[in-house]
Design an enzyme around this catalytic site. Structure first.
Site, PDB file in Angstrom:
ATOM      1  N   ALA A  75      -0.163 -59.884  21.841  1.00  0.00           N
ATOM      2  CA  ALA A  75       1.883 -59.818  22.844  1.00  0.00           C
ATOM      3  C   ALA A  75       2.619 -60.179  21.602  1.00  0.00           C
ATOM      4  O   ALA A  75       3.831 -60.018  21.834  1.00  0.00           O
ATOM      5  CB  ALA A  75       1.874 -60.976  23.959  1.00  0.00           C
ATOM      6  N   THR A  76       2.650 -60.987  20.583  1.00  0.00           N
ATOM      7  CA  THR A  76       3.924 -61.641  19.478  1.00  0.00           C
ATOM      8  C   THR A  76       4.577 -60.213  18.880  1.00  0.00           C
ATOM      9  O   THR A  76       5.309 -60.354  18.730  1.00  0.00           O
ATOM     10  CB  THR A  76       3.283 -62.117  18.534  1.00  0.00           C
ATOM     11  OG1 THR A  76       2.629 -63.512  19.045  1.00  0.00           O
ATOM     12  CG2 THR A  76       3.828 -63.030  17.391  1.00  0.00           C
ATOM     13  N   ASN A 155       3.275 -69.630  30.328  1.00  0.00           N
ATOM     14  CA  ASN A 155       1.979 -69.201  29.845  1.00  0.00           C
ATOM     15  C   ASN A 155       1.429 -71.037  30.046  1.00  0.00           C
ATOM     16  O   ASN A 155       0.701 -71.755  30.493  1.00  0.00           O
ATOM     17  CB  ASN A 155       1.737 -69.455  28.787  1.00  0.00           C
ATOM     18  CG  ASN A 155       3.002 -69.682  27.998  1.00  0.00           C
ATOM     19  OD1 ASN A 155       3.713 -69.715  28.166  1.00  0.00           O
ATOM     20  ND2 ASN A 155       2.948 -71.027  26.834  1.00  0.00           N
ATOM     21  N   GLN A 183       0.777 -63.576  30.354  1.00  0.00           N
ATOM     22  CA  GLN A 183      -0.047 -64.058  31.607  1.00  0.00           C
ATOM     23  C   GLN A 183      -0.585 -63.107  32.792  1.00  0.00           C
ATOM     24  O   GLN A 183      -0.871 -64.406  33.249  1.00  0.00           O
ATOM     25  CB  GLN A 183       0.552 -65.540  31.875  1.00  0.00           C
ATOM     26  CG  GLN A 183       0.370 -67.252  30.100  1.00  0.00           C
ATOM     27  CD  GLN A 183      -1.217 -67.080  29.662  1.00  0.00           C
ATOM     28  OE1 GLN A 183      -1.864 -67.397  30.313  1.00  0.00           O
ATOM     29  NE2 GLN A 183      -1.361 -67.282  28.370  1.00  0.00           N
ATOM     30  N   SER A 201      -1.596 -58.663  26.352  1.00  0.00           N
ATOM     31  CA  SER A 201      -2.326 -58.928  25.412  1.00  0.00           C
ATOM     32  C   SER A 201      -3.932 -58.809  25.483  1.00  0.00           C
ATOM     33  O   SER A 201      -4.482 -59.096  26.950  1.00  0.00           O
ATOM     34  CB  SER A 201      -1.869 -60.572  24.901  1.00  0.00           C
ATOM     35  OG  SER A 201      -3.141 -61.023  23.880  1.00  0.00           O
ATOM     36  N   GLY A 202      -4.581 -58.754  25.079  1.00  0.00           N
ATOM     37  CA  GLY A 202      -5.813 -58.495  24.937  1.00  0.00           C
ATOM     38  C   GLY A 202      -6.851 -59.904  25.676  1.00  0.00           C
ATOM     39  O   GLY A 202      -8.008 -59.388  25.926  1.00  0.00           O
ATOM     40  N   HIS A 203      -6.684 -61.217  24.127  1.00  0.00           N
ATOM     41  CA  HIS A 203      -7.396 -62.210  24.587  1.00  0.00           C
ATOM     42  C   HIS A 203      -6.990 -63.180  25.339  1.00  0.00           C
ATOM     43  O   HIS A 203      -7.324 -64.213  25.675  1.00  0.00           O
ATOM     44  CB  HIS A 203      -7.206 -62.893  23.738  1.00  0.00           C
ATOM     45  CG  HIS A 203      -6.188 -63.616  22.839  1.00  0.00           C
ATOM     46  ND1 HIS A 203      -5.577 -65.162  22.685  1.00  0.00           N
ATOM     47  CD2 HIS A 203      -4.982 -63.288  22.169  1.00  0.00           C
ATOM     48  CE1 HIS A 203      -4.507 -66.137  22.707  1.00  0.00           C
ATOM     49  NE2 HIS A 203      -3.419 -63.936  21.865  1.00  0.00           N
ATOM     50  N   THR A 241      -2.892 -47.227  11.086  1.00  0.00           N
ATOM     51  CA  THR A 241      -4.253 -46.665  11.800  1.00  0.00           C
ATOM     52  C   THR A 241      -4.964 -47.963  12.991  1.00  0.00           C
ATOM     53  O   THR A 241      -4.324 -48.860  12.999  1.00  0.00           O
ATOM     54  CB  THR A 241      -5.439 -46.811  10.653  1.00  0.00           C
ATOM     55  OG1 THR A 241      -5.034 -45.934   9.275  1.00  0.00           O
ATOM     56  CG2 THR A 241      -6.342 -46.560  11.447  1.00  0.00           C
ATOM     57  N   CYS A 327       0.519 -72.128  20.941  1.00  0.00           N
ATOM     58  CA  CYS A 327       1.155 -71.807  19.954  1.00  0.00           C
ATOM     59  C   CYS A 327       2.658 -72.939  19.592  1.00  0.00           C
ATOM     60  O   CYS A 327       2.913 -73.307  18.573  1.00  0.00           O
ATOM     61  CB  CYS A 327       1.949 -71.044  20.235  1.00  0.00           C
ATOM     62  SG  CYS A 327       1.245 -69.066  20.809  1.00  0.00           S
TER      63      CYS A 327
END
Length: 388
Positions: A75-76, A155, A183, A201-203, A241, A327
């Site tokens: 996301a960043t 968040n 979020q 974001s994945g995590h 890649t 963060c």
């Protein structure tokens, strides 16, 4: 994680779902081909897996075309790509970028970096319930405005911003609208048709770290200047890649989120209601930060009068919770989000963020709430200034 440790910091990150990990594993050592090497079978297998993941993400966010999903490292990067990319592509049209005072640090810092390049940055205030001041937003949009960036879900306090109303303002004024939905994805329904750009974001959704995506509207096509250069992958927007295993993991996480969102929301809402009621029934001078109803079910932010949030956490080393955004957790400064809510400095320092998620159990909610009550009472009894 130790079996005696209880994790309740789901806004910071989530554990990777084993079903996601199982989907990823073949693409590390078996189908390890470069997804951009379409001249042989190994590359084509990896390419097919990445494109399937792109489709899974597109379905979750309601994208019309899977090509609107651009993979990033998280996301960043997505937020920086959206803000810097739009600013540099549309600087002939105008120089004003509008955001809110409670955005994630990567949004605020990206905007401030554009400010150093000559763009005018406007940070819109929020109301006491954590929702953006729509009147202030509409008044701030002028003929020099090229972008509005407002997060879908905060968040720290979990408030859900009025995305439909913000979208209407932007459409009426012919201004691009970006939302940081890191979020929100998998927790509430999002609709890509309401925005021009959306960060993922994945995590945050039980996927791997190091992968994310940016939804970039195709029709009508918008311009997006890249923030780094290379082979021109991802529609020449984001070179490099693609990490096939991580893309596959993000896709699977989105598929599971779509399947489980409704049932998980019901469970987490019950946990949240129980937790808040128990805390408020057993402790005086506690304050809920943010809007009680216009918020996601898995996030609770509470201030405890007379104690420090850090002190509460130190008193419960077996419980993983937060006193603010991950963060900014190194900082001793009070949360800028709570300051924007007009929470006084003492209460801002006394806040805790508790995050419930897919693997949280009721027994854990019961245990953590009891431990917080016990710890707050103990710290207050030790305090020479606590008057009850």
């Amino acid at each position: 994680m130790s079996t005696s440790t209880i994790y309740m910091d789901y806004q910071a990150t989530t554990p990777c779902d084993k079903r996601v990990l199982d989907e990823m594993l073949p693409y590390f050592c078996e189908d390890f081909g470069n997804p951009h090497s379409a001249s042989h079978v190994m590359g084509l297998r990896a390419q097919d897996a990445v494109e399937n993941a792109r489709n899974q993400i597109a379905r979750l966010v309601g994208a019309v075309d899977p090509k609107e999903i651009v993979f990033t490292s998280g996301a960043t990067e997505s937020n920086n790509l959206a803000i810097q990319g739009v600013a540099r592509s549309y600087k002939e049209k105008g120089n004003r970028i509008i955001t809110s005072v409670i955005e994630h640090k990567c949004i605020l810092e990206a905007c401030r970096a554009m400010g150093r390049e000559g763009f005018e940055i406007i940070e819109i205030p929020i109301l006491k319930n954590g929702l953006i001041d729509l009147q202030a937003l509409e008044e701030a949009v002028n003929d020099q405005t090229i972008l509005v960036s407002i997060m879908t879900v905060n968040n720290e306090i979990g408030t859900i911003q009025p995305i439909n109303e913000i979208s209407e303002i932007c459409r009426k004024k012919d201004v691009l609208f970006h939302t940081d939905a890191a979020q929100a994805i998998g927790k509430i329904k999002v609709d890509a048709s309401k925005v021009d750009l959306m960060s993922i974001s994945g995590h945050k959704i039980y996927g791997p770290k190091g992968i994310g995506a940016l939804y970039v509207r195709l029709r009508p096509r918008l311009k997006l200047f890249p923030i780094f250069f290379g082979g021109g992958q991802e529609r020449r927007i984001r070179s490099g890649t693609l990490p096939s295993p991580l893309c596959v993991g993000l896709g699977k996480a989105c598929e599971l989120a779509q399947q489980n969102m409704h049932s998980e929301s019901i469970k987490l809402a019950e946990f949240k209601d129980y937790f808040i009621k128990k805390i408020f029934d057993n402790l005086s001078k506690v304050y809920l930060n943010g809007d009680a109803k216009q918020s996601i079910p898995g996030c609770v932010n509470i201030s405890f009068g007379g104690v420090e949030g850090e002190g509460i956490m130190l008193g419960m080393p077996d419980i993983c919770i937060s006193s603010g955004s991950a963060c900014t957790s190194d900082s001793l400064e009070p949360s800028y989000v709570l300051e924007a809510l007009a929470v006084n400095e003492d209460l801002a320092h006394s806040s805790l963020r508790i995050g419930f998620g897919r693997f949280t159990t009721f027994d854990e909610v019961e245990y953590v709430s009891s431990r917080i009550i016990e710890t707050v009472n103990r710290l207050r009894e030790m305090s020479p200034i606590w008057k009850g």
